[in-house]
Design an enzyme around this catalytic site. Structure first.
Site, mmCIF file in Angstrom:
data_model
loop_
_atom_site.group_PDB
_atom_site.id
_atom_site.type_symbol
_atom_site.label_atom_id
_atom_site.label_comp_id
_atom_site.label_asym_id
_atom_site.label_seq_id
_atom_site.Cartn_x
_atom_site.Cartn_y
_atom_site.Cartn_z
ATOM 1 N N ASP A 128 35.282 28.740 34.628
ATOM 2 C CA ASP A 128 34.504 29.482 35.628
ATOM 3 C C ASP A 128 35.407 29.697 36.838
ATOM 4 O OD1 ASP A 128 32.837 30.240 37.708
ATOM 5 O OD2 ASP A 128 31.340 28.686 37.327
ATOM 6 N N ASN A 180 32.623 46.239 41.992
ATOM 7 C CA ASN A 180 32.359 47.671 41.805
ATOM 8 C C ASN A 180 32.772 48.387 43.088
ATOM 9 O OD1 ASN A 180 30.060 47.735 43.660
ATOM 10 N ND2 ASN A 180 29.019 46.537 42.090
ATOM 11 N N GLY A 240 27.503 39.675 36.518
ATOM 12 C CA GLY A 240 28.732 39.119 35.954
ATOM 13 C C GLY A 240 29.493 38.222 36.911
ATOM 14 N N VAL A 241 30.805 38.343 36.866
ATOM 15 C CA VAL A 241 31.640 37.470 37.690
ATOM 16 C C VAL A 241 31.459 37.796 39.184
ATOM 17 C CG1 VAL A 241 33.763 38.874 37.524
ATOM 18 C CG2 VAL A 241 33.916 36.398 37.791
ATOM 19 N N ASP A 242 31.191 39.044 39.492
ATOM 20 C CA ASP A 242 30.944 39.468 40.880
ATOM 21 C C ASP A 242 29.742 38.707 41.468
ATOM 22 O OD1 ASP A 242 31.090 40.965 43.199
ATOM 23 O OD2 ASP A 242 30.422 42.854 42.287
ATOM 24 N N SER A 296 37.029 44.362 33.876
ATOM 25 C CA SER A 296 36.512 45.537 33.129
ATOM 26 C C SER A 296 36.024 45.266 31.705
ATOM 27 C CB SER A 296 37.528 46.696 33.065
ATOM 28 O OG SER A 296 37.616 47.335 34.317
ATOM 29 N N GLY A 298 33.593 43.277 30.673
ATOM 30 C CA GLY A 298 32.181 42.914 30.560
ATOM 31 C C GLY A 298 31.329 44.171 30.615
ATOM 32 N N TYR A 314 31.763 46.845 32.131
ATOM 33 C CA TYR A 314 32.538 48.088 32.108
ATOM 34 C C TYR A 314 33.134 48.413 30.730
ATOM 35 C CZ TYR A 314 32.116 48.748 37.187
ATOM 36 O OH TYR A 314 31.645 48.967 38.463
#
Ligand code: AR6
Length: 175
Positions: free
Chosen positions: A13, A27, A35-37, A120, A122, A124
């Protein structure tokens, strides 16, 4: 003094990484997402969104840097990777730009250790094997001439992502 620069492919993680900078697969609004964001914004606390708002967005492939706030990492580097549209819409050069511009910001901010997620691949939908090639090639080339950046971690969240990056790592003959 001999300094060994290296790329380390690990599973984990990214919000737990004690490094100088972690990279966020953001984005173009830079105002958080899933997601990770989402994980990075939750772990860093609300100050991160306030800091990101000041940029008024970021183009795909570019990067911006903020403090890490409540994260163990000192900085967060935010980069929107490309959305996959079949591969003939400049996706690979945009993905290269995301890694390269993030590393340049890390270098400009005297970072020695940097951690990337698999940008990108995931939401994307960038194909994993192709993304791993672009990521590791860009990082490897950057490390040839970097002064400050010494160790770059590829932090893979799941075992499928880990396997793809490990395979690309071997194919590229890194270390
Ligand atoms: N640590 C490391 N990797 C993670 C973590 C984590 N905590 N959580 C997820 N991943 P994605 P994208 C992996 O979709 O494809 C957001 O909504 C995940 O398993 O996060 O670049 C943004 O706001 C996958 O391997 O990023 C954008 O709108 C990788 O991180 C959009 O998603 C990237 O998946 C960006 O899509």
């Amino acid at each position: 003094m001999i300094i060994m620069k290296m790329i380390k492919v690990v599973q984990g993680d990214i919000t737990k990484m004690k490094v100088d900078a972690i990279v966020n697969a953001a984005n173009t609004t830079l105002r958080g997402g899933g997601g990770v964001d989402g994980a990075i914004h939750r772990a860093a606390g609300p100050e991160l969104d306030i800091a990101c708002a000041r940029f008024h967005g970021c183009n795909t492939g570019e990067a911006r840097i903020t403090p890490g706030f409540r994260l163990p990492a000192r900085y967060v580097i935010h980069t929107p990777g490309p959305v996959w549209h079949g591969g003939n819409h400049g996706e690979s050069s945009l993905l290269h730009n995301s890694y390269f511009n993030s590393l340049q910001l890390a270098e400009q901010n005297q970072c020695e250790t940097v951690a990337f997620p698999s940008i990108s691949t995931g939401v994307y939908s960038y194909p994993l094997d192709a993304a791993a090639q672009v990521a590791l090639t860009t990082i490897k080339d950057f490390l040839q001439t970097s002064k400050s950046v010494q160790t770059v971690f590829m932090v893979c969240f799941d075992s499928q992502t880990l396997a793809a990056y490990q395979q690309a790592y071997q194919q590229l003959g890194i270390q």
